[in-house]
Design an enzyme around this catalytic site. Structure first.
Site, PDB file in Angstrom:
ATOM      1  N   ASP A 105       0.801  -1.228   0.000  1.00 60.16           N
ATOM      2  CA  ASP A 105       0.000   0.000   0.000  1.00 60.16           C
ATOM      3  C   ASP A 105       0.831   1.274   0.000  1.00 60.16           C
ATOM      4  OD1 ASP A 105       1.104  -0.177   2.520  1.00 60.16           O
ATOM      5  OD2 ASP A 105      -0.743  -0.914   3.452  1.00 60.16           O
ATOM      6  N   GLU A 127      -0.341  -9.146  -0.977  1.00 58.09           N
ATOM      7  CA  GLU A 127      -0.829  -8.584   0.298  1.00 58.09           C
ATOM      8  C   GLU A 127      -2.065  -7.715   0.057  1.00 58.09           C
ATOM      9  OE1 GLU A 127       0.983  -5.516   3.069  1.00 58.09           O
ATOM     10  OE2 GLU A 127       1.768  -7.313   4.017  1.00 58.09           O
ATOM     11  N   GLU A 141      -2.005   4.919   3.511  1.00 55.41           N
ATOM     12  CA  GLU A 141      -1.981   3.533   3.011  1.00 55.41           C
ATOM     13  C   GLU A 141      -3.361   2.935   2.790  1.00 55.41           C
ATOM     14  OE1 GLU A 141      -0.124   4.740   5.468  1.00 55.41           O
ATOM     15  OE2 GLU A 141       1.966   4.403   4.885  1.00 55.41           O
ATOM     16  N   HIS A 222       7.469   4.861  12.559  1.00 54.59           N
ATOM     17  CA  HIS A 222       7.634   5.699  11.368  1.00 54.59           C
ATOM     18  C   HIS A 222       6.343   6.215  10.762  1.00 54.59           C
ATOM     19  CE1 HIS A 222       6.078   2.964   8.260  1.00 54.59           C
ATOM     20  NE2 HIS A 222       6.492   2.005   9.054  1.00 54.59           N
ATOM     21  N   ARG A 224       3.292   8.101   9.294  1.00 58.43           N
ATOM     22  CA  ARG A 224       3.051   9.528   9.051  1.00 58.43           C
ATOM     23  C   ARG A 224       1.999  10.094  10.001  1.00 58.43           C
ATOM     24  NH1 ARG A 224       4.610  11.971   3.689  1.00 58.43           N
ATOM     25  NH2 ARG A 224       6.141  10.512   2.865  1.00 58.43           N
ATOM     26  N   HIS A 254      14.167   4.937  12.026  1.00 60.79           N
ATOM     27  CA  HIS A 254      13.817   5.125  10.608  1.00 60.79           C
ATOM     28  C   HIS A 254      14.505   6.397  10.090  1.00 60.79           C
ATOM     29  CE1 HIS A 254      11.164   5.606   7.080  1.00 60.79           C
ATOM     30  NE2 HIS A 254      10.728   4.372   7.301  1.00 60.79           N
TER      31      HIS A 254
HETATM   32  C1  UD1 Z   1       6.941   4.752   3.354  1.00 68.51           C
HETATM   33  C2  UD1 Z   1       5.513   4.375   2.962  1.00 68.51           C
HETATM   34  C3  UD1 Z   1       4.847   3.620   4.099  1.00 68.51           C
HETATM   35  C4  UD1 Z   1       5.694   2.458   4.573  1.00 68.51           C
HETATM   36  C5  UD1 Z   1       7.079   2.972   4.914  1.00 68.51           C
HETATM   37  C6  UD1 Z   1       7.982   1.834   5.318  1.00 68.51           C
HETATM   38  C7  UD1 Z   1       4.255   5.886   1.500  1.00 68.51           C
HETATM   39  C8  UD1 Z   1       3.453   7.109   1.392  1.00 68.51           C
HETATM   40  N1  UD1 Z   1       4.741   5.589   2.709  1.00 68.51           N
HETATM   41  O1  UD1 Z   1       6.863   5.688   4.420  1.00 68.51           O
HETATM   42  O2  UD1 Z   1       3.600   3.121   3.648  1.00 68.51           O
HETATM   43  O3  UD1 Z   1       5.100   1.888   5.711  1.00 68.51           O
HETATM   44  O4  UD1 Z   1       7.658   3.609   3.776  1.00 68.51           O
HETATM   45  O5  UD1 Z   1       9.144   2.286   5.947  1.00 68.51           O
HETATM   46  O6  UD1 Z   1       4.458   5.210   0.518  1.00 68.51           O
HETATM   47  N2  UD1 Z   1      14.420   8.288   3.994  1.00 68.51           N
HETATM   48  C9  UD1 Z   1      15.778   8.246   3.769  1.00 68.51           C
HETATM   49  N3  UD1 Z   1      16.353   7.059   3.358  1.00 68.51           N
HETATM   50  C10 UD1 Z   1      15.644   5.932   3.183  1.00 68.51           C
HETATM   51  C11 UD1 Z   1      14.253   5.967   3.437  1.00 68.51           C
HETATM   52  C12 UD1 Z   1      13.656   7.155   3.819  1.00 68.51           C
HETATM   53  O7  UD1 Z   1      16.464   9.239   3.931  1.00 68.51           O
HETATM   54  O8  UD1 Z   1      16.223   4.903   2.809  1.00 68.51           O
HETATM   55  C13 UD1 Z   1      13.775   9.541   4.413  1.00 68.51           C
HETATM   56  C14 UD1 Z   1      13.747  10.609   3.285  1.00 68.51           C
HETATM   57  O9  UD1 Z   1      13.904  11.864   3.843  1.00 68.51           O
HETATM   58  C15 UD1 Z   1      12.328  10.426   2.731  1.00 68.51           C
HETATM   59  C16 UD1 Z   1      11.558  10.160   4.014  1.00 68.51           C
HETATM   60  O10 UD1 Z   1      12.423   9.307   4.775  1.00 68.51           O
HETATM   61  O11 UD1 Z   1      11.865  11.574   2.062  1.00 68.51           O
HETATM   62  C17 UD1 Z   1      10.196   9.570   3.855  1.00 68.51           C
HETATM   63  O12 UD1 Z   1      10.173   8.462   2.992  1.00 68.51           O
HETATM   64  P1  UD1 Z   1       8.768   8.032   2.308  1.00 68.51           P
HETATM   65  O13 UD1 Z   1       9.012   6.824   1.499  1.00 68.51           O
HETATM   66  O14 UD1 Z   1       8.130   9.207   1.649  1.00 68.51           O
HETATM   67  O15 UD1 Z   1       7.841   7.726   3.506  1.00 68.51           O
HETATM   68  P2  UD1 Z   1       7.993   6.732   4.709  1.00 68.51           P
HETATM   69  O16 UD1 Z   1       7.551   7.486   5.907  1.00 68.51           O
HETATM   70  O17 UD1 Z   1       9.314   6.065   4.679  1.00 68.51           O
HETATM   71  N1  UDP Z   2      13.043  -3.835   9.467  1.00 65.88           N
HETATM   72  C1  UDP Z   2      14.401  -3.940   9.180  1.00 65.88           C
HETATM   73  N2  UDP Z   2      15.269  -3.124   9.854  1.00 65.88           N
HETATM   74  C2  UDP Z   2      14.858  -2.215  10.765  1.00 65.88           C
HETATM   75  C3  UDP Z   2      13.473  -2.095  11.039  1.00 65.88           C
HETATM   76  C4  UDP Z   2      12.587  -2.935  10.367  1.00 65.88           C
HETATM   77  O1  UDP Z   2      14.811  -4.772   8.368  1.00 65.88           O
HETATM   78  O2  UDP Z   2      15.709  -1.513  11.325  1.00 65.88           O
HETATM   79  C5  UDP Z   2      12.099  -4.696   8.719  1.00 65.88           C
HETATM   80  C6  UDP Z   2      11.129  -5.482   9.554  1.00 65.88           C
HETATM   81  O3  UDP Z   2      11.647  -6.769   9.840  1.00 65.88           O
HETATM   82  C7  UDP Z   2       9.901  -5.584   8.667  1.00 65.88           C
HETATM   83  C8  UDP Z   2       9.983  -4.336   7.808  1.00 65.88           C
HETATM   84  O4  UDP Z   2      11.306  -3.825   7.953  1.00 65.88           O
HETATM   85  O5  UDP Z   2       9.954  -6.709   7.794  1.00 65.88           O
HETATM   86  C9  UDP Z   2       8.980  -3.319   8.242  1.00 65.88           C
HETATM   87  O6  UDP Z   2       9.222  -2.110   7.591  1.00 65.88           O
HETATM   88  P1  UDP Z   2       8.610  -0.745   8.080  1.00 65.88           P
HETATM   89  O7  UDP Z   2       8.289  -0.831   9.528  1.00 65.88           O
HETATM   90  O8  UDP Z   2       9.517   0.325   7.611  1.00 65.88           O
HETATM   91  O9  UDP Z   2       7.288  -0.636   7.192  1.00 65.88           O
HETATM   92  P2  UDP Z   2       5.804  -1.205   7.341  1.00 65.88           P
HETATM   93  O10 UDP Z   2       5.880  -2.674   7.529  1.00 65.88           O
HETATM   94  O11 UDP Z   2       5.160  -0.482   8.481  1.00 65.88           O
HETATM   95  O12 UDP Z   2       5.165  -0.811   6.045  1.00 65.88           O
END
Ligand code: UD1
Ligand code: UDP
Length: 385
Positions: A105, A127, A141, A222, A224, A254
């Site tokens: 999602d 999923e 999501e 993490h 939003r 995160h």
């Molecule tokens: C995203 C997904 C969320 C998912 C989550 C898993 C959307 C809208 N959100 O949220 O559904 O649960 O990923 O973690 O699709 N960033 C880094 N490096 C990284 C990753 C993230 O610097 O490797 C920082 C960046 O500033 C980026 C911000 O995190 O802009 C947010 O990333 P984004 O993918 O927009 O949203 P998440 O909160 O990570």
């Molecule tokens: N995870 C990881 N390293 C971390 C934190 C989480 O590998 O430091 C893995 C965790 O085992 C799970 C997935 O990341 O499989 C969950 O990701 P996240 O919580 O970012 O997203 P969500 O599942 O909420 O979409």
């Protein structure tokens, strides 16, 4: 020539993903597709996440064919979605897939499904059918997955509950298959890799020594919808829990700046709190095994922790994964510091309450989900031919 077998052309499947959890939940499907001569598997990453995505690709040995590299610091949903839609559309035009797979999602999954639909390509959803019933929890999501559900060709639902949610939305029941969740395949795979090569998860040794004898609480956060006041409350709860001398918190933070700023300001320097960088998957699996309790707002962790018999306290108001709550291995605790501290203290101080939650329970699959998905895809393609 009579008697000569003509090889069927393989079906080209484009697998599209962008974030850490999608990569974890899709690498088993990619491994299975790549091992099957009936399919040609093309991998496209949006790189909505960068470092946290690359960590998974490296461990799983996946080299993408297309990388859109869209991540921007603190990206907005509208800019991200616009970039994803145009970028993924171009990849589809170049790769000319027969079908497209998306997972879950995220913005990448939603835009990937939409770009495929605009090209009248069938989209298969891994999923499928998770629903909280509240479009702001989790945000965005819940709406992303409803959009995908309205376009998908095959819906791979992890459980009967998710299947029923789709059928209640008038999705044709014949298109919905209960497969389990690929996260359990991923967990089995990584556990076997660690058994083969223990050093893969050896990087926590220093922390393990520092916290020897303490009861470890693993934390991730993490979402939003928890930014701002929610994060402040979570940080306040962790400060209070870590004030106990028998407890230690390990918190891989995160990379989202909205999480890091609050946690760094409120929690750095505390003796019983380790704020660490995001862990790669083998090290996170190690943390799951060290922890007595997981405190999280993550989706994936709600599925993994019960599978390992770890009580999971979910810092959200609702969940689209009610199976863990129904089984008593997960509990919704919201984000008030008071409630989080009370719930953790109960689990730490009341052995019976702990034992009642610490039962290995795995409603999310048997580790064979990817194999099932590939057979269902093969079946679908055969019927279309
Ligand atoms: C995203 C997904 C969320 C998912 C989550 C898993 C959307 C809208 N959100 O949220 O559904 O649960 O990923 O973690 O699709 N960033 C880094 N490096 C990284 C990753 C993230 O610097 O490797 C920082 C960046 O500033 C980026 C911000 O995190 O802009 C947010 O990333 P984004 O993918 O927009 O949203 P998440 O909160 O990570
Ligand atoms: N995870 C990881 N390293 C971390 C934190 C989480 O590998 O430091 C893995 C965790 O085992 C799970 C997935 O990341 O499989 C969950 O990701 P996240 O919580 O970012 O997203 P969500 O599942 O909420 O979409």
């Amino acid at each position: 020539m009579p008697g000569t077998m003509t090889a069927q052309p393989s079906t080209r499947i484009l697998v599209v993903f962008g974030t850490r959890p999608e990569a974890i939940k899709l690498f088993p499907v990619i491994h299975a597709l790549k091992a099957d001569p009936r399919f040609e598997c093309v991998v496209c990453i949006s790189a909505q996440h960068r470092q946290m995505l690359d960590q998974v690709l490296e461990i799983a040995g996946i080299v993408p064919d297309h990388d859109l590299d869209v991540m921007q610091p603190d990206q907005t949903l509208d800019a991200l979605t616009a970039n994803l839609l145009t970028g993924l559309g171009k990849v589809m035009d170049a790769a000319q897939p027969d079908r497209v797979i998306v997972q879950g999602d995220t913005a990448t999954a939603m835009a990937g499904a939409l770009a495929a639909y605009y090209r009248k390509l069938p989209v298969d959803h891994v999923e499928a059918g998770l629903r909280s019933g509240n479009i702001y929890h989790p945000w965005p999501e819940e709406v992303n997955r409803k959009i995908i559900g309205s376009m998908a060709s095959l819906h791979f639902a992890p459980t009967e509950t998710s299947r029923n949610a789709l059928v209640n939305e008038n999705v044709d029941p014949a298109r919905v298959h209960v497969t389990g969740n690929t996260v359990i395949d991923a967990l089995h795979w990584v556990t076997a890799e660690i058994e083969r090569q223990p050093s893969l998860a050896g990087g926590l040794a220093e922390l393990e020594a520092r916290f020897a004898g303490k009861r470890i609480i693993g934390v991730t956060s993490h979402r939003r919808e928890n930014f701002g006041e929610g994060m402040e409350q979570i940080a306040a709860a962790i400060r209070r829990i870590a004030a106990r001398s028998d407890t230690a918190v390990i918190f891989p933070v995160h990379l989202n700046p909205n999480v890091r700023k609050v946690m760094n300001e409120r929690l750095s320097g505390l003796g019983n709190v380790a704020l660490i960088e995001p862990l790669d998957y083998p090290h996170f699996a190690r943390l799951l095994s060290l922890a007595e309790i997981m405190l999280t707002d993550s989706g994936g962790v709600q599925e993994e922790a019960p599978a390992l018999g770890k009580p999971v306290l979910v810092m959200r108001e609702t969940t689209e994964r009610p199976e863990g709550v129904a089984a008593g291995t997960a509990r919704l605790v919201g984000t008030s510091a008071e409630r989080i501290v009370t719930e953790i203290s109960t689990l730490l101080d009341d052995r019976e309450a702990y034992e009642a939650m610490a039962r290995a329970h795995n409603p999310f699959g048997d580790g064979q989900t990817s194999r099932r998905i590939v057979e269902l895809l093969a079946n679908e393609v055969r019927h279309q031919a």
